[in-house]
Design a protein around this motif. Structure first.
Motif, PDB file in Angstrom:
ATOM      1  N   MET A   1       0.843  -1.183   0.000  1.00 37.96           N
ATOM      2  CA  MET A   1       0.000   0.000   0.000  1.00 37.96           C
ATOM      3  C   MET A   1       0.886   1.244   0.000  1.00 37.96           C
ATOM      4  O   MET A   1       1.860   1.319   0.723  1.00 37.96           O
ATOM      5  N   GLU A   2       0.494   2.220  -0.815  1.00 45.07           N
ATOM      6  CA  GLU A   2       1.267   3.438  -0.961  1.00 45.07           C
ATOM      7  C   GLU A   2       0.923   4.431   0.152  1.00 45.07           C
ATOM      8  O   GLU A   2      -0.228   4.616   0.507  1.00 45.07           O
ATOM      9  N   GLU A   3       1.934   5.076   0.698  1.00 43.75           N
ATOM     10  CA  GLU A   3       1.720   6.075   1.736  1.00 43.75           C
ATOM     11  C   GLU A   3       1.385   7.414   1.078  1.00 43.75           C
ATOM     12  O   GLU A   3       1.993   7.788   0.079  1.00 43.75           O
ATOM     13  N   LYS A   4       0.406   8.124   1.632  1.00 45.69           N
ATOM     14  CA  LYS A   4       0.008   9.413   1.072  1.00 45.69           C
ATOM     15  C   LYS A   4       1.102  10.438   1.344  1.00 45.69           C
ATOM     16  O   LYS A   4       1.559  10.589   2.460  1.00 45.69           O
ATOM     17  N   LYS A   5       1.497  11.148   0.289  1.00 49.44           N
ATOM     18  CA  LYS A   5       2.505  12.188   0.435  1.00 49.44           C
ATOM     19  C   LYS A   5       1.866  13.434   1.023  1.00 49.44           C
ATOM     20  O   LYS A   5       0.757  13.803   0.661  1.00 49.44           O
ATOM     21  N   ILE A   6       2.584  14.084   1.917  1.00 47.37           N
ATOM     22  CA  ILE A   6       2.094  15.317   2.520  1.00 47.37           C
ATOM     23  C   ILE A   6       2.592  16.494   1.690  1.00 47.37           C
ATOM     24  O   ILE A   6       3.796  16.675   1.521  1.00 47.37           O
ATOM     25  N   ARG A   7       1.651  17.245   1.159  1.00 52.48           N
ATOM     26  CA  ARG A   7       1.984  18.412   0.344  1.00 52.48           C
ATOM     27  C   ARG A   7       2.246  19.606   1.256  1.00 52.48           C
ATOM     28  O   ARG A   7       1.741  19.657   2.378  1.00 52.48           O
ATOM     29  N   ASP A  10      -0.904  20.919   2.614  1.00 53.63           N
ATOM     30  CA  ASP A  10      -1.476  20.135   3.706  1.00 53.63           C
ATOM     31  C   ASP A  10      -0.859  20.542   5.042  1.00 53.63           C
ATOM     32  O   ASP A  10      -1.557  20.632   6.056  1.00 53.63           O
TER      33      ASP A  10
END
Length: 61
Positions: A1-7, A10
């Motif tokens: 599962m891919e981890e969500k990148k923090i922009r 964000d």
């Protein structure tokens, strides 16, 4: 599962206490409000926040 990148946005939102919300409103009301905000040079989200806080303060017991 891919981890969500923090922009960066964000991070700014979290620091500023901003949260996304979804509401259903009449299309005509949303369009008229957005047009009026644009004509006045006011961001829709900022004006909605102001109106929400004013309403909450007015009806706080």
């Amino acid at each position: 599962m891919e981890e969500k990148k923090i922009r960066p946005q964000d991070k700014w939102d979290a620091k500023a206490g901003m949260v996304p919300k979804t509401y259903k409103v009449k299309k005509e009301a949303a369009e008229a409000f957005a047009e009026t905000c644009k004509a006045q040079g006011v961001a829709v989200g900022i004006k909605l926040s102001e109106l929400m806080m004013a309403y909450a303060e007015q009806h706080r017991q």
